[in-house]
Design a protein around this motif. Structure first.
Motif, mmCIF file in Angstrom:
data_model
loop_
_atom_site.group_PDB
_atom_site.id
_atom_site.type_symbol
_atom_site.label_atom_id
_atom_site.label_comp_id
_atom_site.label_asym_id
_atom_site.label_seq_id
_atom_site.Cartn_x
_atom_site.Cartn_y
_atom_site.Cartn_z
ATOM 1 N N LYS A 571 -8.990 13.926 0.551
ATOM 2 C CA LYS A 571 -7.571 15.083 0.019
ATOM 3 C C LYS A 571 -6.398 13.808 0.016
ATOM 4 O O LYS A 571 -5.590 13.865 -0.276
ATOM 5 N N LEU A 572 -6.483 13.807 1.113
ATOM 6 C CA LEU A 572 -5.665 11.825 1.722
ATOM 7 C C LEU A 572 -5.505 11.024 0.196
ATOM 8 O O LEU A 572 -4.096 10.673 -0.016
ATOM 9 N N ARG A 573 -6.803 10.558 -0.158
ATOM 10 C CA ARG A 573 -6.572 9.800 -1.203
ATOM 11 C C ARG A 573 -5.873 10.725 -2.256
ATOM 12 O O ARG A 573 -5.153 10.161 -2.720
ATOM 13 N N ALA A 574 -6.446 11.392 -3.063
ATOM 14 C CA ALA A 574 -5.508 12.251 -3.827
ATOM 15 C C ALA A 574 -4.200 12.814 -4.319
ATOM 16 O O ALA A 574 -3.604 12.364 -4.673
ATOM 17 N N ALA A 575 -3.663 12.184 -2.643
ATOM 18 C CA ALA A 575 -2.416 12.810 -2.254
ATOM 19 C C ALA A 575 -1.372 11.228 -2.086
ATOM 20 O O ALA A 575 -0.538 11.225 -1.939
ATOM 21 N N GLN A 576 -1.907 10.230 -2.054
ATOM 22 C CA GLN A 576 -2.139 9.495 -2.694
ATOM 23 C C GLN A 576 -0.893 8.656 -0.692
ATOM 24 O O GLN A 576 -0.196 7.932 -1.380
ATOM 25 N N VAL A 577 -2.201 9.239 0.303
ATOM 26 C CA VAL A 577 -1.331 8.554 0.934
ATOM 27 C C VAL A 577 -2.069 7.138 1.348
ATOM 28 O O VAL A 577 -3.491 6.698 0.856
ATOM 29 N N GLN A 578 -1.428 6.113 2.081
ATOM 30 C CA GLN A 578 -1.923 4.942 1.918
ATOM 31 C C GLN A 578 -3.386 4.910 3.050
ATOM 32 O O GLN A 578 -3.440 5.196 4.004
ATOM 33 N N LEU A 579 -4.323 4.632 2.327
ATOM 34 C CA LEU A 579 -5.135 4.479 2.819
ATOM 35 C C LEU A 579 -6.014 2.293 3.305
ATOM 36 O O LEU A 579 -7.520 2.704 3.169
ATOM 37 N N SER A 580 -5.333 2.244 3.194
ATOM 38 C CA SER A 580 -5.612 0.579 3.213
ATOM 39 C C SER A 580 -4.274 -0.143 3.542
ATOM 40 O O SER A 580 -3.332 0.473 3.117
ATOM 41 N N GLU A 581 -4.961 -1.501 4.206
ATOM 42 C CA GLU A 581 -3.267 -2.226 4.615
ATOM 43 C C GLU A 581 -4.158 -3.905 4.507
ATOM 44 O O GLU A 581 -5.066 -3.874 5.458
ATOM 45 N N GLU A 582 -3.017 -4.626 3.804
ATOM 46 C CA GLU A 582 -3.219 -6.647 4.325
ATOM 47 C C GLU A 582 -2.401 -5.974 6.148
ATOM 48 O O GLU A 582 -1.217 -6.741 5.273
ATOM 49 N N ILE A 583 -3.331 -6.459 6.709
ATOM 50 C CA ILE A 583 -1.966 -7.141 7.868
ATOM 51 C C ILE A 583 -3.133 -8.165 8.743
ATOM 52 O O ILE A 583 -4.203 -8.001 8.883
ATOM 53 N N GLN A 584 -2.075 -9.431 8.951
ATOM 54 C CA GLN A 584 -2.999 -10.590 10.209
ATOM 55 C C GLN A 584 -2.498 -10.187 10.738
ATOM 56 O O GLN A 584 -1.551 -9.129 11.872
ATOM 57 N N GLU A 585 -2.788 -10.966 12.093
ATOM 58 C CA GLU A 585 -2.683 -10.342 13.070
ATOM 59 C C GLU A 585 -1.328 -11.160 13.723
ATOM 60 O O GLU A 585 -1.763 -12.265 13.433
ATOM 61 N N ILE A 586 -0.313 -10.601 14.321
ATOM 62 C CA ILE A 586 0.841 -11.031 14.914
ATOM 63 C C ILE A 586 0.353 -11.647 15.938
ATOM 64 O O ILE A 586 0.007 -11.090 16.961
ATOM 65 N N VAL A 587 1.077 -13.053 15.947
ATOM 66 C CA VAL A 587 0.790 -14.229 17.135
ATOM 67 C C VAL A 587 2.516 -13.489 18.017
ATOM 68 O O VAL A 587 3.882 -13.811 17.137
ATOM 69 N N LEU A 588 3.059 -14.204 18.908
ATOM 70 C CA LEU A 588 3.582 -13.653 19.751
ATOM 71 C C LEU A 588 4.675 -14.867 19.653
ATOM 72 O O LEU A 588 4.144 -15.976 19.802
ATOM 73 N N GLU A 589 5.614 -14.901 19.200
ATOM 74 C CA GLU A 589 6.542 -16.164 19.084
ATOM 75 C C GLU A 589 7.766 -16.094 20.415
ATOM 76 O O GLU A 589 8.087 -17.340 20.613
ATOM 77 N N GLY A 590 7.932 -14.952 20.729
ATOM 78 C CA GLY A 590 8.915 -15.170 21.481
ATOM 79 C C GLY A 590 9.410 -13.791 22.232
ATOM 80 O O GLY A 590 8.774 -13.080 21.232
#
Length: 666
Positions: A571-590
């Protein structure tokens, strides 16, 4: 400009502010100004790694993930102390000391007993090489990456006062301010709050991601120096030496010439200790002279030259009138005692937690029993005992229900667990409502304008049966419902449509799989990227993700086995809710943006939107989706929406161009 000198000056300056803040309780500089200094040093270290200084305060920001903790044998056993709760026992202790030392004069040092986690810090050639938990006293866990996040603990010692190898021991703790902030966030997210700062500290120091530990601002007070070479003669001298060399020693200790002075010290701190920024539960009394300590020696479990005095917990007694059973969104059934109101620790107590069926049985609670209530660090007061002498004849015993108090479904109890659960999760009203409330919260799908009362009404009228049904709502759904005007309906529907843009990490948290909080959800998205990949993951693949253990892995597997849950996802997929995401681990810079919130709008020359968001997070900032009076900055790109610009101007929000944002980082 001499870069190396500039870096050393920054290190000295930051260490000076840290020393004043953590040891002298003096704030010589604002948090924002401090963070800018730290960010400047981090930038210089990145650009000039050859000049990076070993004891740089930037080493306290975390950044390592430890899958398992190695067990380490203590160089010196970490023994526990004998406890006493009254003056008579203290005088008996003093008599034993007097008898053992004969005619020798002796004195004590009294220190507050901080309620945290015993830690051991190992130094070699001036460098902190290891941080170890107490464990069983003989062996502990190597949590070096986590203890290095404690700002007040020096990572390098340059003083010649110390030998090549030595050990410092202390109590790691979670400041009450950090504890309160974490619990406020948990409650806002619909999660159970942490029980008390001590348990929170223990759990934090055993986390596998040291970046999360760093964000919790853990602290420590040291109280002992150990080694084969001791450069002083008394315990007091040791405390002063450690303090002079940058170690965080609490200024609350006092040397006492007699047991009467010890008792005066205990009395003086009984109320005053509540004003400290951390919890305490007593006083530690030690013989001051190290030679006398050595002659007094040890028992199998504890030193003969020290004892701990424990303050009594605040306790009240009242009558229990009834027991209610609360059903949470995960089906957990919790018994709560309804009490005749009683004043305790500054508040009027009407309810107290009983926790679970095991605790009910242990207490042997009956209707109208007189019970003892304690509030020792708990969020909800708890019942600690029953005055059975005051029990009414033929009083009826409280029995834990066999069926759900909300839907009458039979309760189950998993092997090895104390809690009972209602497994009728798709038809039990409190669970349905609880899961929808969890789904719409700010850190999940952030559906605004939908309150608890509205959800209750929609569920009770059968208009929605789960959170996915929210996406089927239209104006006609609200016909005949009192209190809904066309504008309020439009606001609700607009918020629901807007939630379809919320990233998958927040959607996964909002779905409400048992044991998956916001941080765990993000780690799962980093590893599996989509709901489809996660649903097909094996047990071994799941437990290979940092922070994912047996309990979480089994919970995920169980969730995706159920047909109702599969239909919910579809049902969430049919409603076009976001069910995927390409994220990379964020490294703390400051830390230039710590404590600052941002809204991003428009198109940028140097960043994609996700890249800009990652940059903000990597420098300690927070990205939010909507403009409010609490917002710090609106980062405006080309073709920015006029509505956001107008609202930002109305609220006097500072608007940054891309160039101004980059300048803010430096």
């Amino acid at each position: 400009m001499d870069i190396q000198k500039k870096m050393q000056d920054l290190v000295d300056q930051i260490n000076h502010y840290n020393h004043a803040y953590y040891q002298l309780n003096e704030s010589l500089i604002s948090d924002e100004a401090f963070d800018k200094l730290l960010a400047e040093l981090q930038k210089l270290e990145c650009e000039n790694p050859l000049f990076a200084i070993p004891n740089s305060p930037t080493q306290h920001v975390g950044g390592s993930i430890t899958k398992t903790f190695q067990s380490v044998t203590h160089q010196f056993p970490m023994l526990s102390l004998g406890n006493t709760y009254n003056e008579s026992d203290l005088r008996d202790f003093d008599e034993r000391i007097q008898k053992a030392l004969g005619e020798e004069p002796y004195e004590y040092v009294c220190e507050l007993k901080f309620d945290g986690v015993a830690l051991s810090f190992w130094y070699e050639n001036g460098k902190l090489i290891k941080g170890v938990t107490r464990g069983d006293g003989t062996r502990g866990d190597d949590i070096t990456n986590n203890v290095k996040t404690i700002r007040s603990i020096p990572q390098t010692i340059t003083s010649t006062d110390f030998p090549a190898t030595f050990e410092v021991r202390g109590e790691g703790y979670m400041p009450i301010s950090s504890f309160d902030k974490i619990n406020a966030d948990k409650i806002a997210n619909g999660e159970a709050p942490l029980a008390n700062p001590r348990n929170a500290a223990s759990g934090t120091f055993k986390m596998q991601d040291s970046r999360v530990v760093a964000q919790r601002n853990m602290a420590c007070f040291v109280y002992a120096y150990l080694g084969n070479e001791i450069p002083f003669q008394t315990h007091e001298e040791g405390l002063k030496l450690m303090q002079e060399n940058g170690f965080p020693v609490s200024a609350t200790y006092q040397k006492c010439g007699s047991i009467d002075e010890v008792i005066q010290y205990i009395s003086a701190w009984e109320d005053k200790r509540h004003d400290l920024p951390l919890n305490t539960d007593g006083i530690v009394i030690k013989i001051n002279d190290l030679g006398q300590q050595e002659r007094l020696g040890f028992t199998a479990k504890s030193p003969r030259w020290a004892i701990a005095y424990k303050y009594p917990s605040e306790i009240a007694h009242t009558r229990i009138e009834s027991v209610s059973y609360q059903v949470g969104r995960t089906g957990n059934v919790t018994p709560v005692a309804n009490l005749n109101p009683v004043y305790l620790a500054g508040t009027v107590i009407k309810r107290a937690s009983i926790h679970n069926a095991n605790e009910m049985e242990r207490l042997d609670l009956h209707v109208n029993d007189t019970v003892f209530i304690e509030k020792g660090g708990e969020i909800i007061p708890k019942i600690t005992g029953v005055d059975s002498a005051k029990r009414i004849a033929n009083a009826i015993k409280f029995e834990f229900p066999t069926h759900c108090p909300a839907c009458d479904h039979e309760l189950i109890r998993h092997e090895g667990e104390a809690n009972h659960y209602c497994t009728n999760d798709h038809h039990c009203p409190p669970q349905i409502k609880g899961r929808i409330e969890h789904f719409i919260q700010r850190k999940a799908l952030n559906i605004e304008n939908l309150g608890t009362e509205t959800i209750d009404l929609l569920v009770e009228r059968g208009i929605i049966r789960n959170a996915a049904d929210l996406y089927t709502l239209n104006e006609a759904s609200f016909e005949g419902l009192d209190g809904f005007q066309s504008k309020s309906i439009a606001n609700i529907l607009t918020s629901i449509i807007k939630s379809k843009e919320i990233p998958f990490r927040q959607v996964l948290f909002g779905i409400g799989i048992r044991h998956i909080g916001a941080t765990i959800a993000e780690k799962l998205v980093q590893s599996f990227h989509s709901i489809e990949n996660l649903s097909h993951a094996s047990y071994d693949e799941l437990v290979n993700v940092p922070e994912i253990g047996d309990r979480i892995a089994l919970s995920i597997l169980d969730f995706f086995k159920e047909a109702d849950n599969q239909n919910f996802i579809e049902k969430l997929r049919a409603a076009q809710v976001q069910l995927s995401e390409e994220i990379q681990e964020i490294v703390l810079e400051g830390q230039a943006l710590v404590g600052k919130s941002f809204v991003i709008s428009g198109v940028f020359e140097n960043f994609e939107r996700d890249e800009l968001k990652a940059k903000i997070i990597a420098n300690g900032g927070k990205v939010v989706s909507s403009i409010s009076s609490k917002l710090d900055y609106l980062v405006a790109g080309n073709n920015m929406g006029p509505a956001k610009l107008e609202k930002a101007n109305q609220l006097n929000i500072q608007i940054l161009s891309e160039e101004e944002f980059l300048a803010l980082l430096t």
